[in-house]
Design a protein around this motif. Structure first.
Motif, PDB file in Angstrom:
ATOM      1  N   VAL A  95      -3.603  14.631 -21.146  1.00 17.53           N
ATOM      2  CA  VAL A  95      -2.977  13.335 -20.878  1.00 17.53           C
ATOM      3  C   VAL A  95      -3.030  12.980 -19.401  1.00 17.53           C
ATOM      4  N   ASN A  96      -3.210  13.976 -18.527  1.00 21.99           N
ATOM      5  CA  ASN A  96      -3.295  13.680 -17.100  1.00 21.99           C
ATOM      6  C   ASN A  96      -4.586  12.961 -16.728  1.00 21.99           C
ATOM      7  N   ILE A  97      -5.647  13.191 -17.499  1.00 18.44           N
ATOM      8  CA  ILE A  97      -6.958  12.685 -17.104  1.00 18.44           C
ATOM      9  C   ILE A  97      -7.027  11.164 -17.161  1.00 18.44           C
ATOM     10  N   PRO A  98      -6.550  10.485 -18.227  1.00 17.94           N
ATOM     11  CA  PRO A  98      -6.567   9.016 -18.203  1.00 17.94           C
ATOM     12  C   PRO A  98      -5.762   8.432 -17.046  1.00 17.94           C
ATOM     13  N   LEU A  99      -4.612   9.017 -16.742  1.00 20.77           N
ATOM     14  CA  LEU A  99      -3.820   8.526 -15.613  1.00 20.77           C
ATOM     15  C   LEU A  99      -4.584   8.673 -14.301  1.00 20.77           C
ATOM     16  N   MET A 100      -5.273   9.776 -14.151  1.00 25.57           N
ATOM     17  CA  MET A 100      -6.057   9.981 -12.937  1.00 25.57           C
ATOM     18  C   MET A 100      -7.197   8.977 -12.853  1.00 25.57           C
ATOM     19  N   LEU A 101      -7.873   8.729 -13.973  1.00 24.69           N
ATOM     20  CA  LEU A 101      -8.993   7.796 -13.978  1.00 24.69           C
ATOM     21  C   LEU A 101      -8.550   6.374 -13.640  1.00 24.69           C
ATOM     22  N   VAL A 102      -7.335   6.029 -14.017  1.00 28.16           N
ATOM     23  CA  VAL A 102      -6.793   4.710 -13.670  1.00 28.16           C
ATOM     24  C   VAL A 102      -6.303   4.687 -12.220  1.00 28.16           C
ATOM     25  N   SER A 103      -5.643   5.762 -11.807  1.00 28.25           N
ATOM     26  CA  SER A 103      -5.024   5.785 -10.484  1.00 28.25           C
ATOM     27  C   SER A 103      -6.050   5.805  -9.355  1.00 28.25           C
ATOM     28  N   LEU A 104      -7.165   6.494  -9.540  1.00 28.04           N
ATOM     29  CA  LEU A 104      -8.146   6.608  -8.462  1.00 28.04           C
ATOM     30  C   LEU A 104      -8.693   5.249  -8.012  1.00 28.04           C
ATOM     31  N   PRO A 105      -9.273   4.444  -8.909  1.00 27.53           N
ATOM     32  CA  PRO A 105      -9.818   3.164  -8.427  1.00 27.53           C
ATOM     33  C   PRO A 105      -8.742   2.185  -7.983  1.00 27.53           C
ATOM     34  N   ILE A 106      -7.625   2.134  -8.710  1.00 24.44           N
ATOM     35  CA  ILE A 106      -6.565   1.195  -8.329  1.00 24.44           C
ATOM     36  C   ILE A 106      -5.950   1.603  -6.994  1.00 24.44           C
ATOM     37  N   GLY A 107      -5.719   2.894  -6.813  1.00 25.96           N
ATOM     38  CA  GLY A 107      -5.173   3.358  -5.546  1.00 25.96           C
ATOM     39  C   GLY A 107      -6.107   3.077  -4.381  1.00 25.96           C
ATOM     40  N   ARG A 108      -7.397   3.235  -4.612  1.00 28.43           N
ATOM     41  CA  ARG A 108      -8.372   2.967  -3.553  1.00 28.43           C
ATOM     42  C   ARG A 108      -8.354   1.497  -3.149  1.00 28.43           C
ATOM     43  N   MET A 109      -8.141   0.614  -4.120  1.00 29.39           N
ATOM     44  CA  MET A 109      -8.154  -0.820  -3.834  1.00 29.39           C
ATOM     45  C   MET A 109      -6.851  -1.314  -3.202  1.00 29.39           C
ATOM     46  N   LEU A 110      -5.711  -0.797  -3.666  1.00 24.81           N
ATOM     47  CA  LEU A 110      -4.435  -1.410  -3.326  1.00 24.81           C
ATOM     48  C   LEU A 110      -3.616  -0.665  -2.278  1.00 24.81           C
ATOM     49  N   LEU A 111      -3.745   0.650  -2.217  1.00 27.24           N
ATOM     50  CA  LEU A 111      -2.870   1.396  -1.306  1.00 27.24           C
ATOM     51  C   LEU A 111      -3.318   1.247   0.138  1.00 27.24           C
ATOM     52  N   PRO A 112      -2.369   1.093   1.055  1.00 24.86           N
ATOM     53  CA  PRO A 112      -2.724   1.006   2.475  1.00 24.86           C
ATOM     54  C   PRO A 112      -3.019   2.389   3.039  1.00 24.86           C
ATOM     55  N   GLU A 113      -3.975   2.439   3.933  1.00 26.43           N
ATOM     56  CA  GLU A 113      -4.230   3.694   4.637  1.00 26.43           C
ATOM     57  C   GLU A 113      -3.314   3.748   5.862  1.00 26.43           C
ATOM     58  N   SER A 114      -2.808   4.907   6.175  1.00 25.72           N
ATOM     59  CA  SER A 114      -1.934   5.044   7.334  1.00 25.72           C
ATOM     60  C   SER A 114      -2.048   6.456   7.877  1.00 25.72           C
ATOM     61  N   ARG A 115      -1.842   6.546   9.163  1.00 30.93           N
ATOM     62  CA  ARG A 115      -1.826   7.846   9.838  1.00 30.93           C
ATOM     63  C   ARG A 115      -0.674   7.866  10.820  1.00 30.93           C
ATOM     64  N   GLY A 116      -0.202   9.042  11.144  1.00 26.27           N
ATOM     65  CA  GLY A 116       0.835   9.167  12.159  1.00 26.27           C
ATOM     66  C   GLY A 116       0.228   9.160  13.542  1.00 26.27           C
ATOM     67  N   GLU A 117       1.082   9.164  14.553  1.00 27.57           N
ATOM     68  CA  GLU A 117       0.610   9.219  15.925  1.00 27.57           C
ATOM     69  C   GLU A 117       0.039  10.606  16.213  1.00 27.57           C
ATOM     70  N   ARG A 118      -1.146  10.629  16.757  1.00 27.99           N
ATOM     71  CA  ARG A 118      -1.794  11.911  17.043  1.00 27.99           C
ATOM     72  C   ARG A 118      -1.380  12.378  18.439  1.00 27.99           C
ATOM     73  N   ASP A 119      -0.167  12.843  18.555  1.00 27.90           N
ATOM     74  CA  ASP A 119       0.354  13.224  19.870  1.00 27.90           C
ATOM     75  C   ASP A 119       0.198  14.714  20.154  1.00 27.90           C
TER      76      ASP A 119
ATOM     77  N   SER B 299      -1.608  -3.224   7.028  1.00 30.12           N
ATOM     78  CA  SER B 299      -2.417  -3.362   5.826  1.00 30.12           C
ATOM     79  C   SER B 299      -1.872  -4.478   4.977  1.00 30.12           C
ATOM     80  N   ARG B 300      -2.762  -5.089   4.208  1.00 31.63           N
ATOM     81  CA  ARG B 300      -2.330  -6.190   3.361  1.00 31.63           C
ATOM     82  C   ARG B 300      -1.288  -5.744   2.354  1.00 31.63           C
ATOM     83  N   ALA B 301      -1.276  -4.452   2.009  1.00 28.13           N
ATOM     84  CA  ALA B 301      -0.322  -3.981   1.008  1.00 28.13           C
ATOM     85  C   ALA B 301       1.053  -3.731   1.598  1.00 28.13           C
TER      86      ALA B 301
END
Length: 547
Positions: free
Chosen positions: A182-206, A12-14
């Motif tokens: 106070v948790n709600i503003p943090l969640m509202l910021v984290s959701l879109p930013i996390g969707r844009m910047l965080l890499p998706e990853s999965r483990g080996e499905r063995d 992932s780019r991140a």
């Protein structure tokens, strides 16, 4: 999480370049979100008690249910993230956290608040394993990862500090439910930013995801800690609501262990516990959190009910603990390389024990220099202990078992916090209540009610009025201080036990960097990974010093 927790399957780019530090910022916000909820309620307990009038058992549930649910579900959601995507589970955790925070803020009775806190625990269990797995993915080099973990740990301490301070400020101006909003503003910021910047990853499905095993682990952990919590509330060990959860929980955990040892692809590789350094690190994490979290809650009550400080003043008094924890987190990687895990964790336990013994000089009157000294030593010692223990634990796990090690560490952290509240709360109650049975002029029924908590004792004293009420109030305050001293001494004993246990850790660590995705020889002990949530204060943080 055998074989399912290797580094990301897809690039992932991140995961490369400067973006990995942006990812670290997003992950730190995740930690801040969980850390705030772990500590913000502590200063609000008196206000919640006054408004909702929960029973003593309900009040324990309000405080305990979050870490108990979170600890029970870490293995379940950690392995689920390896299957369906860690970022996906993380973002779902954000959303649930926001919804549950709104429900908690609008709660009109103890039962609703307990339900909301349980949902917050579910959200926390979705967030925490995913953040550590992603952090390992984007920082394959051990030196950089150690620095990243130090920054992460410092942010955990900030969350622990901000929780009580922000909670105190809000309680000065608004109702207690605002501490959850106070948790709600943090969640509202984290959701879109996390969707844009965080890499998706999965483990080996063995192999297939062991849903039955995950549910067995969740039910077993919850049953055991529930039984211990009820014991901590003074319940009879032979009572059905105490004995049955304990027996069922132990039985489920035994069956879980047997199931995992027989499966080709277990959720958790239990063979890691055969490594002395790994099992010792897990025990050190449990002992450190066990000693911390119960003291944290009791300390908040002492500052408000004995010294008469406001919630905001209470948060400010706990701030030095958080600042010290932040400093220890930032210096953790360098200290670990210099001292090695054995000396680092031993020193952290001993320093924390010294802090706890120092605080036994607290009395019925304010002593600012004493509290400042004790809290600084406490914050620095505990974060040093936790950082070294997490690094040692994760470095001892094979690279393809890092996710399983992370789940075990997180579970140990939360389990220790939940048991600590129950155990030290039980010690506190045992030392506090007897002195109120023979207060002159106070009826037996009033003495019994006053023996449940210091807050109830003050209410009973106000209703009695006159010399009897004044005598009850004075006796309750003195008895609470005595109980606090006894609890501190018990905590110091647990910390010294942890120092002895830490002697089994490796003396030195190899700081050679690790290639991205390269397996690590089991015999080496490279500079580890860590998780560093502090409690609150996680003490701080993550109580910080946190739950």
């Amino acid at each position: 999480m055998s074989g399912t927790t290797t580094a990301a399957v897809r690039p992932s780019r991140a995961a490369t370049g400067a973006n990995r530090w942006v990812v670290l910022v997003v992950l730190c916000v995740s930690l801040l979100l969980v850390g705030l909820d772990a500590t913000v309620l502590h200063v609000a307990v008196p206000a919640v008690t006054e408004d909702l009038r929960p029973s003593a058992v309900e009040l324990l549930w309000i405080v305990d249910i979050y870490p108990l649910v979170c600890a029970s579900l870490l293995i379940l959601f950690g392995t689920l993230g390896d299957r369906v995507g860690r970022r996906r589970v993380l973002l779902l955790g954000y959303a649930l956290f926001g919804v549950a925070s709104a429900l908690a803020a609008l709660a009109h009775n103890g039962e609703t608040l307990i339900l909301a806190r349980a949902l917050l625990g579910v959200g926390g269990a979705m967030i925490m394993p995913a953040t550590l797995s992603i952090l390992r993915q984007v920082f394959p080099d051990r030196r950089e990862r150690a620095l990243a973990i130090g920054i992460w740990s410092a942010v955990a301490a900030v969350g622990a500090a901000v929780g009580p301070l922000l909670g105190g400020f809000l309680l000065e101006h608004f109702w207690w439910g605002s501490v959850f909003l106070v948790n709600i503003p943090l969640m509202l910021v984290s959701l879109p930013i996390g969707r844009m910047l965080l890499p998706e990853s999965r483990g080996e499905r063995d192999g297939p995801w062991d849903v039955t095993g995950a549910l067995m682990a969740a039910g077993g952990l919850f049953g055991v800690v529930l039984g211990v919590k009820r014991l901590g509330g003074g319940e009879d060990v032979t009572g059905p609501l105490t004995l049955v959860p304990l027996l069922v929980g132990v039985a489920l955990l035994v069956l879980f262990v047997r199931r995992q040892s027989r499966r080709a692809h277990p959720l958790v590789d239990l063979s890691m516990f055969r490594r002395p350094a790994f099992s010792t690190s897990v025990g050190c994490i449990v002992l450190a959190m066990l000693a911390l979290v119960g003291l944290e809650l009791i300390a908040a009550q002492y500052l408000q009910l004995v010294l008469g400080l406001s919630p905001l003043q209470t948060g400010l008094r706990l701030l030095p603990l958080t600042v010290a924890a932040m400093a220890a987190g930032l210096a953790g990687a360098r200290v670990l390389r210099g001292l090695g895990p054995r000396r680092m964790v031993c020193a952290g336990f001993v320093l924390t024990a010294v802090a706890v013994v120092t605080l036994t000089a607290m009395g019925g009157h304010d002593n600012t220099p004493l509290l400042l000294t004790g809290f600084v030593l406490l914050g620095f010692g505990l974060e040093t202990t936790l950082f070294g223990a997490y690094e040692s634990m994760l470095s001892e796990a094979p690279a393809d078992r890092a996710g399983g090690a992370a789940a075990i560490g997180e579970t140990s952290y939360q389990l220790g916090a939940g048991i600590g509240i129950a155990l030290l709360g039980s010690v506190m109650n045992a030392a506090y209540a007897p002195a109120l049975d023979s207060v002159p002029g106070v009826p037996a029924s009033a003495s019994s009610a006053a023996g449940r908590s210091l807050g109830e004792a003050y209410e009973v004293a106000a209703r009695l009025g006159g010399p009897a009420g004044a005598a009850l109030r004075h006796a309750a305050r003195d008895s609470f201080v005595h109980g606090l001293h006894v609890t501190l001494l018990v905590s110091a004993g647990l910390l010294l036990l942890g120092a002895l246990m830490a002697l089994r850790l490796p003396r030195v660590m190899n700081c050679a960097p690790e290639g991205a995705g390269a397996p690590e020889p089991a015999a080496q002990s490279p500079v580890p990974l860590a998780k560093s949530e502090l409690p609150a204060p996680r003490a701080a943080g993550k109580p910080t010093v946190s739950a």
